[in-house]
Design a protein around this motif. Structure first.
Motif: not given
Length: 429
Positions: A223-233, A351-358
């Motif tokens: 999906s476009a939002p997940l693609r943006e997350t991957v690119r940012a990571r 939604a974002d498996p690479w999230l390390d802090r919240w």
């Protein structure tokens, strides 16, 4: 001058508790001469121990500070004292003296040059040939990382316990060369994992998350939002102008619940966490070279009526303050219990498996100590472990009463960044 900051806002700008105390000590009109405000600035001269007075000024718009004293803290005690006096109405309205007007003019000129450089950089990033060349470089770097990860698992994790730092640093340097800077930072951070309790499982978990990111980068149909997350990571950035122009906009009352500075090589990053009255979380980042002041426009313990523009992603969190609708005021954030925090974090990680802090804000918790350390216990009896550089300060402010605690939740522990007591107010940790 209207919209004066209150005392809590000014003290929230202090880089540490010692600076706040020292600033209060010099906030005495008898120590100052030439106090004034106007043209979006406040200024004055404070008599120090030497013959010459220290010239202090603050540009209230950004804000930004200057002082002729030798302190390396931003803002220094003289600027804090100046702002406290201005907050109390001790600075008369007027035209800035030449030394202040010249400083403001220099700042405006530098801002114009910086804006021009940003425009050039953004234009280059949008150039199709430049973008295509970078995509190829990143793809090659990510493929190299995939092979490296396979080698680490094939050779077994036991070698990592005594492996030199360069095992991870060499892999990270190759990613930097491939223009995948964010991914390089994640790999470099792995060097500390073998020094933690239970490190084999933790290291394997980190390797698995990196492999998932590598596979996601090569995958089709995201999906476009997940693609943006991957690119940012991985390290692709979105220029601020595009975020302000097309990012999701949310206007609310945002409470600044925590701030943390991290020094990484030649850059210091400030993470500022915000929580809206409707329960939305946001992260505002600022960066500065060593020795340069960071953005202090968002003071912990204050609330702003503002519109935020969010960067794209599967779980949008990073944001820019697009527009303010009034001055900052002292406030206590709304919080949740432990169960609600865990539910919120689980949804974010889904939604974002690479999230390390919240960002976490726990309301009505009491602090408890045992052999394992410090805990925050909510009204339902649920508890999470706390980590803070100064646990006794937080315990002293709480005094056994129920308090609000805010910080960064990692999934295992809450790093406390601020606390609120009903009578004592905010304490910044």
């Amino acid at each position: 001058m209207s919209d004066r900051w209150d005392r809590e806002h000014v003290l929230g700008l202090a880089p540490d508790a010692a600076s706040a105390k020292a600033g209060t000590g010099v906030a005495k009109p008898a120590k100052w001469s030439g106090l004034g405000c106007g043209a979006g600035a406040v200024w004055g001269e404070c008599q120090g121990s030497g013959k010459s007075a220290y010239r202090a000024a603050a540009d209230l718009g950004e804000p930004a500070f200057r002082c002729s004293c030798p302190s390396r803290k931003f803002p220094c005690k003289h600027v804090l004292g100046l702002l406290l006096l201005w907050s109390d109405g001790a600075a008369a309205a007027g035209e800035p003296p030449a030394w202040v007007a010249g400083w403001l003019a220099e700042r405006a000129e530098r801002a114009g040059r910086a804006q021009a450089r940003k425009a050039v950089t953004a234009a280059r990033a949008r150039d199709p040939k430049t973008a295509a060349a970078r995509e190829e470089q990143v793809a090659a770097g990510v493929a190299d990382l995939d092979r490296w990860l396979a080698d680490q698992v094939a050779h077994g994790l036991a070698q990592a316990e005594k492996a030199p730092y360069r095992l991870w640093d060499d892999a990270a340097r190759r990613l930097v060369d491939a223009k995948a800077g964010a991914l390089a930072g994640q790999v470099r951070a792995l060097a500390s994992v073998p020094r933690r309790p239970g490190w084999p499982g933790l290291l394997l978990e980190e390797y698995a998350l990196l492999r998932l990111l590598v596979r996601a980068h090569a995958a089709e149909g995201l999906s476009a939002p997940l693609r943006e997350t991957v690119r940012a990571r991985i390290g692709f950035t979105v220029v601020q102008e595009d975020v302000l122009a097309s990012g999701e906009r949310v206007r609310d009352r945002w409470c600044v619940v925590g701030s943390r500075d991290l020094a990484q090589e030649q850059l210091t990053t400030r993470r500022v966490w915000l929580r809206s009255r409707s329960g939305r979380s946001a992260l505002v980042l600022s960066f500065a070279a060593p020795g340069r002041p960071l953005d202090v426009s968002l003071a912990v313990g204050t609330e702003i009526d503002a519109e935020l523009a969010f960067y794209p992603g599967a779980r949008p969190l990073r944001a820019l303050v697009a527009e303010r609708h009034g001055p900052a005021v002292a406030a206590v954030p709304d919080g949740t219990g432990v169960a609600a925090l865990l539910d919120e974090f689980a949804a974010a990680v889904a939604a974002d498996p690479w999230l390390d802090r919240w960002p976490a804000v726990l309301a009505g918790v009491r602090l408890a100590r045992d052999g394992a350390g410090l805990w925050a216990v909510d009204a339902a009896g649920a508890a999470v472990p706390l980590r803070t550089g100064d646990p006794w300060r937080l315990l002293a402010v709480a005094g056994g009463d129920a308090v609000t605690v805010a910080g960064e939740w990692s999934g295992r522990r809450l790093r406390a960044l601020a606390g609120w007591h009903p009578e004592e107010g905010v304490v910044i940790l």
